[in-house]
Design a protein around this motif. Structure first.
Motif, PDB file in Angstrom:
ATOM      1  N   THR A 307       0.914  -0.987  -0.092  1.00 49.80           N
ATOM      2  CA  THR A 307       0.032   0.195   0.397  1.00 49.80           C
ATOM      3  C   THR A 307       1.122   1.335   0.108  1.00 49.80           C
ATOM      4  OG1 THR A 307      -0.255   0.115   2.266  1.00 49.80           O
ATOM      5  CG2 THR A 307      -1.958  -1.321   1.239  1.00 49.80           C
ATOM      6  N   ILE A 308       2.365   0.526   0.736  1.00 54.95           N
ATOM      7  CA  ILE A 308       3.188   2.158   0.414  1.00 54.95           C
ATOM      8  C   ILE A 308       3.966   2.239  -1.127  1.00 54.95           C
ATOM      9  CG2 ILE A 308       5.438   3.133   1.692  1.00 54.95           C
ATOM     10  CD1 ILE A 308       4.472   2.515   4.541  1.00 54.95           C
ATOM     11  N   GLU A 309       4.300   1.436  -1.293  1.00 56.96           N
ATOM     12  CA  GLU A 309       4.561   0.897  -2.649  1.00 56.96           C
ATOM     13  C   GLU A 309       3.882   1.879  -3.787  1.00 56.96           C
ATOM     14  OE1 GLU A 309       7.839   0.065  -3.498  1.00 56.96           O
ATOM     15  OE2 GLU A 309       8.112   0.079  -1.513  1.00 56.96           O
ATOM     16  N   ALA A 310       2.662   1.385  -3.168  1.00 55.05           N
ATOM     17  CA  ALA A 310       1.676   2.005  -4.709  1.00 55.05           C
ATOM     18  C   ALA A 310       1.252   3.387  -4.366  1.00 55.05           C
ATOM     19  CB  ALA A 310       0.277   1.060  -4.383  1.00 55.05           C
ATOM     20  N   GLY A 311       1.042   4.125  -3.426  1.00 50.79           N
ATOM     21  CA  GLY A 311       1.501   5.422  -3.136  1.00 50.79           C
ATOM     22  C   GLY A 311       0.059   5.856  -2.903  1.00 50.79           C
ATOM     23  N   TRP A 312      -0.346   4.508  -2.083  1.00 49.64           N
ATOM     24  CA  TRP A 312      -2.012   5.048  -1.335  1.00 49.64           C
ATOM     25  C   TRP A 312      -1.566   5.244   0.321  1.00 49.64           C
ATOM     26  CZ3 TRP A 312      -6.241   6.339  -4.402  1.00 49.64           C
ATOM     27  CH2 TRP A 312      -6.074   5.593  -5.495  1.00 49.64           C
ATOM     28  N   ASN A 313      -0.264   5.008   0.672  1.00 52.76           N
ATOM     29  CA  ASN A 313      -0.359   4.911   2.706  1.00 52.76           C
ATOM     30  C   ASN A 313       1.487   5.252   2.206  1.00 52.76           C
ATOM     31  OD1 ASN A 313      -0.479   4.511   5.429  1.00 52.76           O
ATOM     32  ND2 ASN A 313      -0.614   1.835   4.940  1.00 52.76           N
ATOM     33  N   ARG A 314       1.472   5.819   3.695  1.00 58.67           N
ATOM     34  CA  ARG A 314       2.536   6.102   4.200  1.00 58.67           C
ATOM     35  C   ARG A 314       2.239   6.464   5.705  1.00 58.67           C
ATOM     36  NH1 ARG A 314       2.263  11.662   6.688  1.00 58.67           N
ATOM     37  NH2 ARG A 314       5.002  12.004   6.091  1.00 58.67           N
ATOM     38  N   LEU A 315       3.322   5.991   6.009  1.00 58.56           N
ATOM     39  CA  LEU A 315       3.507   5.915   7.538  1.00 58.56           C
ATOM     40  C   LEU A 315       4.142   7.710   8.405  1.00 58.56           C
ATOM     41  CD1 LEU A 315       6.620   3.464   8.009  1.00 58.56           C
ATOM     42  CD2 LEU A 315       3.754   3.135   8.033  1.00 58.56           C
ATOM     43  N   TRP A 316       3.626   8.124   9.234  1.00 58.55           N
ATOM     44  CA  TRP A 316       2.722   8.670   9.687  1.00 58.55           C
ATOM     45  C   TRP A 316       4.475  10.110  10.447  1.00 58.55           C
ATOM     46  CZ3 TRP A 316       2.035  10.678  15.698  1.00 58.55           C
ATOM     47  CH2 TRP A 316       2.358   9.765  16.541  1.00 58.55           C
ATOM     48  N   LYS A 317       5.631   8.877  10.149  1.00 59.71           N
ATOM     49  CA  LYS A 317       6.580  10.215  10.737  1.00 59.71           C
ATOM     50  C   LYS A 317       8.238   9.861   9.657  1.00 59.71           C
ATOM     51  CE  LYS A 317       6.299   9.154  15.506  1.00 59.71           C
ATOM     52  NZ  LYS A 317       6.822   9.040  17.467  1.00 59.71           N
ATOM     53  N   ALA A 318       7.707   8.770   8.456  1.00 62.55           N
ATOM     54  CA  ALA A 318       7.996   9.308   7.402  1.00 62.55           C
ATOM     55  C   ALA A 318       8.890  10.346   6.930  1.00 62.55           C
ATOM     56  CB  ALA A 318       7.641   8.421   6.687  1.00 62.55           C
ATOM     57  N   PRO A 319       9.954  10.698   6.492  1.00 62.73           N
ATOM     58  CA  PRO A 319      10.147  11.500   6.447  1.00 62.73           C
ATOM     59  C   PRO A 319       9.674  11.912   4.243  1.00 62.73           C
ATOM     60  CG  PRO A 319      11.497  10.241   5.718  1.00 62.73           C
ATOM     61  CD  PRO A 319      11.183   9.880   6.782  1.00 62.73           C
ATOM     62  N   ASP A 320       9.644  11.197   3.861  1.00 60.65           N
ATOM     63  CA  ASP A 320       8.775  11.633   2.624  1.00 60.65           C
ATOM     64  C   ASP A 320       7.151  11.367   2.968  1.00 60.65           C
ATOM     65  OD1 ASP A 320       8.743   9.046   3.116  1.00 60.65           O
ATOM     66  OD2 ASP A 320       9.585   8.273   0.887  1.00 60.65           O
TER      67      ASP A 320
END
Length: 347
Positions: A307-320
């Motif tokens: 889900t992150i690789e496909a651009g629908w999700n991100r971790l809240w503290k991730a810098p990008d």
């Protein structure tokens, strides 16, 4: 005689997954299902309403095991599940996901030399401080049939030496979502009830032990939600564990639209109509994608990396930020439950 499948469930996400598979089992002349509810999620808002809305048959056995520490809960479940399995003599034990109910069902079956089928096998967050990660690993290593939602989960199993009985079937949660979308639009009144018709809002959920067990971690998340609420209203169905932690630590959720736990159809309706999702739930991360909503995950890792690789999700503290959006083919076309039942019929 029909082969007997004993299904062990106990927590809200398992009710949803089991509903999809149970519907398919019910259409097979060669399979009989015996449903066992451990009682892990026991109140009406976290359990009864799901059985009613999803038309899940009433459990054949209700164990009433809830509360206590992880070891205490799992041990009590294990003892009672062994008794049920000795009584029912199933041909296979079916478990879902990564809860204490999952592990207890798998351990009880393994001690009795009963074949175990694990739905959502092979998921890994690679964080062994999470109780769910230990439950997943141990369940996979005693299971005979491993039904994987993604190709990555198959690769995870292969790295641990598990290659026999592994099948990529897709994600049963996608089956459940497709089944619920139209039904929720027709039956749910949650938007009107909350005064959200035509309004923009974010949907949040918090329940993980690592986020609720310490005041520091929970305070940080609540502060984050409050900051986000400056831009968009935050609707938070409050999990009982989180409510207890908020009260215990003397924290305030002012500024966040807190509501009681809700049923699956109301949740599906909120997911359909929200602008985005903020969660620490593995299942809700995927459901956000199924509804094509961007998600912020309140954890430092996720078992649903695609889900992150496909651009629908991100971790809240991730810098990008979010990556470019693509579709995720691994989850299948909504036929995962039928694929699981087809394998069970053959195997």
């Amino acid at each position: 005689m029909a082969a007997k499948v004993l299904t062990v469930i106990g927590a809200r996400p398992q009710f949803v997954k089991a509903a999809a598979v149970s519907r398919c089992i019910a259409t097979q002349d060669g399979l009989q299902e015996v449903m066992v509810h451990t009682g892990q999620h026991f109140d009406s808002g976290m359990s009864d309403i799901f059985f009613e809305e999803l038309s899940i048959p009433k459990p054949d056995h209700y164990l009433g095991v809830s509360g206590g520490g992880h070891g205490q809960m799992t041990g009590r479940m294990l003892e009672q599940l062994e008794t049920v399995m000795l009584e029912e003599q199933p041909d296979c034990v079916l478990v879902y996901g990564d809860t204490n109910s999952t592990l207890a069902g798998a351990l009880a079956a393994s001690k009795l030399l009963l074949p175990i089928a694990h739905v959502e096998a092979g998921l890994r967050s690679f964080n062994r401080s999470m109780p769910e990660e230990i439950n997943r690993i141990m369940t996979d290593h005693v299971s005979r049939f491993l039904f994987c939602p993604t190709r990555t989960s198959i690769e995870n199993l292969a790295r641990e030496g598990i290659v026999e009985g592994v099948h990529h079937v897709g994600d049963v949660m996608f089956d459940a979502t497709l089944h619920a979308i139209e039904k929720a639009a027709e039956k749910s009144t949650i938007l009107a009830d909350l005064g959200l018709d035509g309004k923009e809002f974010s949907l949040a959920t918090i329940h993980r032990a690592e986020n609720t067990n310490t005041k520091e971690n929970l305070s940080e998340i609540i502060d984050y939600l409050k900051r986000r609420s400056n831009d968009n209203a935050i609707v938070l169905p409050l999990h009982p564990r989180t409510k207890q932690a908020v009260d215990r630590f003397g924290l305030s959720l002012s500024g966040v639209h807190v509501i009681e736990p809700i049923g699956y159809l109301d949740m599906a309706r909120l997911l359909s109509c929200c602008s985005d999702v903020i969660t620490d739930s593995g299942g809700v991360q995927k459901e956000a994608y199924f509804h094509r909503k961007r998600c912020t995950t309140l954890r430092s890792e996720t078992e649903w990396g695609e889900t992150i690789e496909a651009g629908w999700n991100r971790l809240w503290k991730a810098p990008d930020g979010y990556r470019d959006q693509t579709e995720i083919s691994d989850y299948g076309s909504g036929q995962a439950a039928q694929a699981i039942v087809d394998y069970l019929m053959r195997l």
